[in-house]
Design a protein around this motif. Structure first.
Motif, PDB file in Angstrom:
ATOM      1  N   PHE A 162       0.862  -1.181   0.000  1.00 20.79           N
ATOM      2  CA  PHE A 162       0.000   0.000   0.000  1.00 20.79           C
ATOM      3  C   PHE A 162       0.896   1.227   0.000  1.00 20.79           C
ATOM      4  CE2 PHE A 162      -1.798  -3.445   2.449  1.00 20.79           C
ATOM      5  CZ  PHE A 162      -3.056  -3.610   1.905  1.00 20.79           C
ATOM      6  N   VAL A 165      -1.301   5.598   2.516  1.00 18.77           N
ATOM      7  CA  VAL A 165      -2.529   5.042   3.076  1.00 18.77           C
ATOM      8  C   VAL A 165      -2.653   5.452   4.552  1.00 18.77           C
ATOM      9  CG1 VAL A 165      -1.359   2.854   3.670  1.00 18.77           C
ATOM     10  CG2 VAL A 165      -3.844   2.885   3.375  1.00 18.77           C
ATOM     11  N   GLY A 167      -4.225   4.371   8.174  1.00 25.83           N
ATOM     12  CA  GLY A 167      -4.680   3.123   8.763  1.00 25.83           C
ATOM     13  C   GLY A 167      -4.201   2.936  10.183  1.00 25.83           C
ATOM     14  N   ALA A 192      -6.306  -0.836   6.814  1.00 23.59           N
ATOM     15  CA  ALA A 192      -6.471   0.481   6.189  1.00 23.59           C
ATOM     16  C   ALA A 192      -7.789   1.095   6.660  1.00 23.59           C
ATOM     17  CB  ALA A 192      -6.457   0.351   4.670  1.00 23.59           C
ATOM     18  N   ASP A 193      -7.796   2.420   6.823  1.00 22.78           N
ATOM     19  CA  ASP A 193      -9.001   3.110   7.305  1.00 22.78           C
ATOM     20  C   ASP A 193     -10.218   2.829   6.420  1.00 22.78           C
ATOM     21  OD1 ASP A 193      -7.793   4.202   9.463  1.00 22.78           O
ATOM     22  OD2 ASP A 193      -7.780   6.277   8.719  1.00 22.78           O
ATOM     23  N   GLY A 198      -5.163  -4.882   4.341  1.00 25.71           N
ATOM     24  CA  GLY A 198      -4.476  -4.990   5.620  1.00 25.71           C
ATOM     25  C   GLY A 198      -3.715  -6.292   5.660  1.00 25.71           C
TER      26      GLY A 198
END
Ligand SMILES: [Zn+2]
Length: 254
Positions: A162, A165, A167, A192-193, A198
């Motif tokens: 990623f 990002v 998170g 990740a938000d 993830g």
């Protein structure tokens, strides 16, 4: 005086301890049967990491909600009836907070936590909310019986990258004396938000972040699966430290 000593001796244990399902060496040997439902696991904490029956993805328990990052890289919300072969949870009550400097990587975060929580024989649960220029994670593909050892599975693990990002990292630092039972040192998972991905953390570079850490004084509950023949008869006599290192840290693509 005597009453005071008696009263202290009768204190109920803190609820802020570690509860763990089975042992890491059992997972390394291929004991992937689910031993505890997520519903039951959640009664022991609102924060933790682990995996799912059949090794079907990486688990995060964050603020009481479970997330499953499967080998397709996607984030799922598992049913509470799903079961885990290995997990480590606690009730997250931070006692330490810090701002993470720019350009902190995994080693830098570990050093920062070691400075803030300097006693290596304590468990430390931690969460970092951050912005990351890069995060590299992995998951594991679901397995079918007869289950292969974990080291065979991770040879073909999918790795996800990623960039830029937002998170959350969650994880534990466990003391050296948990060798064979849990993962000594650091073990982190990422979400990740936007829940776009993830997994089990292999590497990252953080642009900015806020750390909350919880020093845990009790290894409260180690659940040894009562009805699992695969756990009961697994060969746990060997020293699997080198295998664990390979499984936890390997396959970092530069
Ligand atoms: Zn993991």
């Amino acid at each position: 005086m005597v009453l005071a000593v008696l009263a202290a001796g009768c204190q109920t244990p803190s609820t802020n301890g570690i509860t763990q399902v089975a042992t890491i060496d059992a997972l390394l040997t291929g004991v992937y049967d689910g031993h505890m439902s997520l519903k039951t696991l959640r009664t022991y904490g609102d924060f933790g990491i682990g995996t799912f029956e059949g090794l079907d993805g990486e688990m995060l328990l964050l603020d009481g909600s479970f997330y499953k990052v499967r080998a397709d890289g996607r984030v799922y919300r598992p049913a509470l009836s799903e079961r885990t072969p290995f997990a480590c949870v606690t009730t997250f009550v931070p006692d330490t907070r810090d701002t993470i400097p720019n350009s902190t990587d995994l080693k830098g975060l570990e050093a920062r936590i070691d400075t803030l929580v300097p006693q290596p024989n304590r468990f430390c649960a931690f969460r970092v909310r951050g912005v990351f220029s890069r995060v590299q994670t992995r998951s594991v593909p679901a397995q079918h019986k007869p289950y292969p050892p974990l080291a065979d599975v991770t040879k073909t693990q999918p790795v996800f990258s990623f960039t830029n990002v937002c998170g959350t990292l969650i994880g534990f630092r466990a003391p050296p004396f948990v060798k064979g039972v849990n993962v000594p040192g650091y073990h982190l998972h990422f979400l990740a938000d936007d829940q776009s991905g993830g997994g089990h953390v292999l590497a990252f570079d953080m642009t900015q972040g806020v750390l909350a850490a919880d020093t845990v004084h009790d290894w409260l509950h180690l659940y040894l699966p009562t009805e699992s023949a695969s756990f009961g008869t697994a060969d746990l006599t060997q020293d699997r430290a080198a295998t664990l290192r390979a499984v936890e840290k390997s396959s970092v693509i530069k």
